[in-house]
Write an enzyme that holds these catalytic residues in place. Structure first.
Site, PDB file in Angstrom:
ATOM      1  N   HIS A 190     -15.607   5.627  -3.583  1.00 10.05           N
ATOM      2  CA  HIS A 190     -16.466   4.465  -4.113  1.00 10.05           C
ATOM      3  C   HIS A 190     -16.244   3.233  -3.025  1.00 10.05           C
ATOM      4  O   HIS A 190     -15.670   3.545  -1.946  1.00 10.05           O
ATOM      5  CB  HIS A 190     -16.088   4.029  -5.324  1.00 10.05           C
ATOM      6  CG  HIS A 190     -14.564   3.741  -5.336  1.00 10.05           C
ATOM      7  ND1 HIS A 190     -13.613   4.463  -5.641  1.00 10.05           N
ATOM      8  CD2 HIS A 190     -14.064   2.259  -5.086  1.00 10.05           C
ATOM      9  CE1 HIS A 190     -12.483   3.772  -5.581  1.00 10.05           C
ATOM     10  NE2 HIS A 190     -12.726   2.512  -5.038  1.00 10.05           N
TER      11      HIS A 190
ATOM     12  N   THR B 291      -6.868  -1.085  -7.360  1.00 13.24           N
ATOM     13  CA  THR B 291      -6.965  -2.342  -7.095  1.00 13.24           C
ATOM     14  C   THR B 291      -7.894  -2.892  -8.276  1.00 13.24           C
ATOM     15  O   THR B 291      -8.609  -3.981  -8.335  1.00 13.24           O
ATOM     16  CB  THR B 291      -7.968  -2.531  -5.886  1.00 13.24           C
ATOM     17  OG1 THR B 291      -9.032  -1.676  -6.003  1.00 13.24           O
ATOM     18  CG2 THR B 291      -6.967  -2.115  -4.785  1.00 13.24           C
TER      19      THR B 291
ATOM     20  N   HIS C  16     -16.207  -1.073  -2.074  1.00 12.34           N
ATOM     21  CA  HIS C  16     -16.124  -2.590  -2.750  1.00 12.34           C
ATOM     22  C   HIS C  16     -17.040  -3.489  -1.950  1.00 12.34           C
ATOM     23  O   HIS C  16     -16.871  -3.090  -0.363  1.00 12.34           O
ATOM     24  CB  HIS C  16     -14.633  -2.942  -2.627  1.00 12.34           C
ATOM     25  CG  HIS C  16     -13.835  -2.239  -3.509  1.00 12.34           C
ATOM     26  ND1 HIS C  16     -13.424  -2.589  -4.924  1.00 12.34           N
ATOM     27  CD2 HIS C  16     -13.308  -0.999  -3.161  1.00 12.34           C
ATOM     28  CE1 HIS C  16     -12.839  -1.530  -5.566  1.00 12.34           C
ATOM     29  NE2 HIS C  16     -12.646  -0.538  -4.751  1.00 12.34           N
TER      30      HIS C  16
ATOM     31  N   GLU D 124     -11.379  -5.453   0.419  1.00 12.00           N
ATOM     32  CA  GLU D 124     -10.294  -5.819  -0.438  1.00 12.00           C
ATOM     33  C   GLU D 124      -9.222  -5.906   0.196  1.00 12.00           C
ATOM     34  O   GLU D 124      -8.491  -7.178   0.507  1.00 12.00           O
ATOM     35  CB  GLU D 124      -9.859  -4.578  -1.347  1.00 12.00           C
ATOM     36  CG  GLU D 124     -11.052  -4.341  -2.398  1.00 12.00           C
ATOM     37  CD  GLU D 124     -10.784  -3.868  -3.870  1.00 12.00           C
ATOM     38  OE1 GLU D 124     -10.035  -2.749  -3.855  1.00 12.00           O
ATOM     39  OE2 GLU D 124     -11.011  -4.385  -4.730  1.00 12.00           O
TER      40      GLU D 124
ATOM     41  N   HIS E  32     -13.264   3.587  -0.236  1.00 11.93           N
ATOM     42  CA  HIS E  32     -12.307   4.428  -0.587  1.00 11.93           C
ATOM     43  C   HIS E  32     -12.293   5.823  -0.985  1.00 11.93           C
ATOM     44  O   HIS E  32     -13.351   6.040  -2.008  1.00 11.93           O
ATOM     45  CB  HIS E  32     -11.594   3.436  -2.064  1.00 11.93           C
ATOM     46  CG  HIS E  32     -10.880   2.092  -1.765  1.00 11.93           C
ATOM     47  ND1 HIS E  32     -10.789   1.091  -2.610  1.00 11.93           N
ATOM     48  CD2 HIS E  32     -10.462   1.578  -0.635  1.00 11.93           C
ATOM     49  CE1 HIS E  32     -10.426   0.139  -1.988  1.00 11.93           C
ATOM     50  NE2 HIS E  32     -10.069   0.370  -1.011  1.00 11.93           N
TER      51      HIS E  32
ATOM     52  N   HIS F 226     -18.637  -1.203 -12.128  1.00 11.67           N
ATOM     53  CA  HIS F 226     -17.777  -2.103 -11.438  1.00 11.67           C
ATOM     54  C   HIS F 226     -18.349  -1.515  -9.970  1.00 11.67           C
ATOM     55  O   HIS F 226     -17.761  -2.272  -8.900  1.00 11.67           O
ATOM     56  CB  HIS F 226     -16.197  -1.870 -11.361  1.00 11.67           C
ATOM     57  CG  HIS F 226     -15.984  -1.964 -13.041  1.00 11.67           C
ATOM     58  ND1 HIS F 226     -16.118  -3.212 -13.658  1.00 11.67           N
ATOM     59  CD2 HIS F 226     -15.681  -1.213 -13.830  1.00 11.67           C
ATOM     60  CE1 HIS F 226     -15.761  -3.225 -14.850  1.00 11.67           C
ATOM     61  NE2 HIS F 226     -15.483  -2.095 -15.091  1.00 11.67           N
TER      62      HIS F 226
END
Ligand SMILES: NS(=O)(=O)c1ccc(C(=O)NCC(F)(F)F)cc1
Ligand SMILES: [Zn+2]
Length: 264
Positions: A91, A198, A93, A103, A116, A63
């Site tokens: 990590h 999330t 996004h 996000e 994050h 992911h």
């Protein structure tokens, strides 16, 4: 375990069917309406103390990439936090192009990516596995990322990506690297609110601390984020790998929550 993703039947609109907390009242991410934030003058200075000779391991979990940190010397306290928190992993996004990927959004603006840094409450809980599902268990330091000048600090992480291009790939990172270098210079101006993981199971255990200053990385570095392959990547009929794209959750209802600001 139940498969979930960011598109199709297993996408965010259906997460709540197998992960009921995803339909809860304090979900993340959210849009930060800067006209509705409330200044809180009671916040003490944020204390971010990371040591740099921590050994960590970089994994592609299908992911995102996740840099797991196992140092008991990387601690966070102060600001809106009542307790001491320890860095567990960090990590990002991102999106399929530079116009989307974060996000959280600010006044409806979406950034190219979002970092994050995930911490767990070592004062209240005995393990991260316990803290991950408890109120006040998790604190996530968050920085928006936009395309601009190259970020030298990020190259220490990106240089290991070739080892984790395939899913479940893991690479041990032993070089001296302090993740604090990934944060913006201004660490006094931030927004904060109570939300959730999330990604499934979307536990409502997270205090988000979101820096106002945006970090710049080069477009080439952003393209390296997108080079990671998704875990369940079935070879599409064209035979090319599926890439991890748009691994951001859409924004969730605020449900009356107030976003506090550390600055006026
Ligand atoms: N994107 S986020 O909110 O920072 C975020 C941070 C951590 C986790 C996590 O540890 N998931 C593993 C779990 F909890 F066992 F399922 C998920 C999301
Ligand atoms: Zn995240």
């Amino acid at each position: 375990p139940v498969a979930w993703g960011y598109e199709g039947d297993i996408g965010p609109c259906n997460w709540h069917k197998y992960f009921p907390k995803a339909g809860g009242k304090r979900q993340s991410p959210i849009d930060i309406d800067t006209s509705a934030t409330q200044y809180d003058g009671s916040f003490k200075p944020l204390r971010i103390h990371y040591d740099s000779h921590m050994c960590s391991s970089l994994t592609n979990n299908g992911h995102t990439f996740c840099m797991s940190v196992n140092s008991d010397q990387c601690n966070l306290s102060g600001g809106p936090l009542e307790d001491k928190y320890r860095l567990l992993q960090f990590h990002c996004h991102w999106g399929s192009d530079d116009t989307k990927g974060s996000e959280h959004t600010v006044d409806g603006h979406q950034y190219a990516a979002e970092l994050h840094l995930v911490h767990w409450n070592t004062d209240k809980f005995k393990s991260a596995d316990e803290a991950i599902e408890k109120n006040q268990g998790i604190a996530v330091l968050t920085a928006f990322i936009k395309a601009g000048k190259e970020h030298r600090g990020w190259n220490h992480v990106l240089s290991h990506f070739k080892d984790i291009k395939k899913v479940q790939g893991t690479s041990t990172v032993n070089e001296d690297f302090n993740p604090k270098c990934l944060l913006p210079e201004n660490q006094t101006d931030y927004w904060t609110y109570e939300g959730s993981l999330t990604t499934p199971p979307c536990h409502e255990s997270v205090r988000f601390i979101i820096f106002k200053e945006v970090v710049e990385v080069s477009s080439e570095q952003l393209a390296q984020f997108r080079s990671l392959c998704v875990c369940s990547s079935r070879k599409r009929d064209t035979g090319e790998d599926e890439h991890l794209v748009d691994n951001f959750r859409p924004i969730q209802p605020l449900n009356g929550r107030v976003v506090k600001a550390s600055f006026q």
